[in-house]
Design an enzyme around this catalytic site. Structure first.
Site, PDB file in Angstrom:
ATOM      1  N   ASN A 104      23.338 109.978  46.692  1.00 30.13           N
ATOM      2  CA  ASN A 104      22.569 111.022  47.371  1.00 30.13           C
ATOM      3  C   ASN A 104      22.256 112.216  46.482  1.00 30.13           C
ATOM      4  OD1 ASN A 104      22.428 109.625  49.783  1.00 30.13           O
ATOM      5  ND2 ASN A 104      24.377 110.445  50.520  1.00 30.13           N
ATOM      6  N   ALA A 121      27.344 115.571  54.986  1.00 33.93           N
ATOM      7  CA  ALA A 121      28.328 114.671  55.596  1.00 33.93           C
ATOM      8  C   ALA A 121      28.762 113.545  54.669  1.00 33.93           C
ATOM      9  CB  ALA A 121      27.762 114.080  56.885  1.00 33.93           C
ATOM     10  N   ASP A 122      27.947 113.225  53.677  1.00 34.57           N
ATOM     11  CA  ASP A 122      28.274 112.102  52.792  1.00 34.57           C
ATOM     12  C   ASP A 122      27.773 112.379  51.376  1.00 34.57           C
ATOM     13  OD1 ASP A 122      29.168 109.647  51.898  1.00 34.57           O
ATOM     14  OD2 ASP A 122      27.439 108.532  52.651  1.00 34.57           O
ATOM     15  N   LEU A 123      28.359 113.382  50.749  1.00 37.75           N
ATOM     16  CA  LEU A 123      27.950 113.734  49.392  1.00 37.75           C
ATOM     17  C   LEU A 123      28.507 112.689  48.431  1.00 37.75           C
ATOM     18  CD1 LEU A 123      26.436 115.910  47.750  1.00 37.75           C
ATOM     19  CD2 LEU A 123      28.659 116.971  47.324  1.00 37.75           C
ATOM     20  N   ARG A 153      34.847 114.115  47.989  1.00 37.92           N
ATOM     21  CA  ARG A 153      34.100 112.925  48.395  1.00 37.92           C
ATOM     22  C   ARG A 153      33.210 112.435  47.251  1.00 37.92           C
ATOM     23  NH1 ARG A 153      33.436 111.236  53.634  1.00 37.92           N
ATOM     24  NH2 ARG A 153      31.838 109.633  53.972  1.00 37.92           N
TER      25      ARG A 153
END
Length: 248
Positions: free
Chosen positions: A171, A165-167, A204
């Site tokens: 992370n 969801a939030d690459l 992203r």
């Protein structure tokens, strides 16, 4: 193999790896306990590193972001145990770890229900000797070899249908040997492989790098981003050819 086992607590439940050799209790998720009894260190956001009875772990307390945080910093709407953020992430990480994908293996997760809301926490194995891709960027330590490793690793996740969801650059962890791991799968899920969401993940990551000042890195696109994309697309193509029913 990680096998999930669930036990009830006074105000919620814990899901944990049945092979731990110990049964987690609610106080395992109390950061204050580890500050007093273990070696704790502040981490990014709501993460701290703790020394548990089953080894070094990262403990994350789920916190809300954006406008929702103004209403409640860490309470979520209750819609059932298996739909809690902690249980969903534990089961996703277990699935990915069992597929030999480079994630932080889950140790245990818990929720505590308060009427129509709940709070939650997650314990994962600590991946030692790593730094984030964001840190590598800040140090100016990006090169084509690292880019290729990152690209191939993302391809492995995408080929398995793993949507992050939030690459972003925070992370993605880089080991001393440039081994790549991906962390923080909150709200992630397994999806049917599709170009749209896969490219959305890649875009992203690029936005994250640019926001962190990647353009100040001499030759960022030629020396890092283009090799990353080339390695990613090559790995995806190879996996497509190797898939059952593929034709040459």
């Amino acid at each position: 193999m990680i096998e999930a086992q669930v036990q009830s607590t006074a105000d919620g439940a814990i899901v944990y790896d049945a092979a731990l050799g110990a049964t987690p209790t609610a106080d395992w998720f109390d950061a204050a306990r580890w500050g007093a009894l273990g070696r704790a260190a502040g981490g990014r956001g709501a993460v701290c590193f703790v020394e548990t009875p089953v080894g070094a772990c990262a403990l994350r307390h789920y916190r809300r972001g954006g406008l929702a945080a103004r209403v409640s910093a860490d309470r979520y709407l209750w819609t059932g145990a298996e739909r809690t953020r902690a249980f969903r992430e534990f089961r996703l990480l277990a699935r990915l770890a069992n597929q030999q994908l480079p994630v932080a293996p889950p140790v245990a997760a818990c929720f505590r229900r308060h009427g129509l809301t709940y709070r939650a926490d997650l314990l994962t194995r600590r991946i030692d000797g790593t730094e984030t891709l964001a840190a590598r960027l800040a140090q100016g330590r990006l090169d084509a070899s690292l880019a290729q490793r990152v690209g191939r690793t993302i391809a492995r996740f995408h080929a398995a249908g793993a949507w992050h969801a939030d690459l972003n650059a925070h992370n993605i962890l880089v080991g001393a040997d440039d081994a790549i791991s991906v962390i923080d799968f909150d709200r992630g899920r397994v999806r049917a492989p599709r170009l749209a969401w896969q490219q959305g993940n890649i875009a992203r990551l690029l936005r994250s790098l640019l926001k962190l000042g990647a353009r100040r890195f001499d030759g960022f696109e030629a020396r890092f981003w283009h090799p990353l994309l080339a390695a990613y697309h090559d790995a995806m193509a190879q996996r497509a050819l190797a898939a059952p029913g593929a034709t040459s």
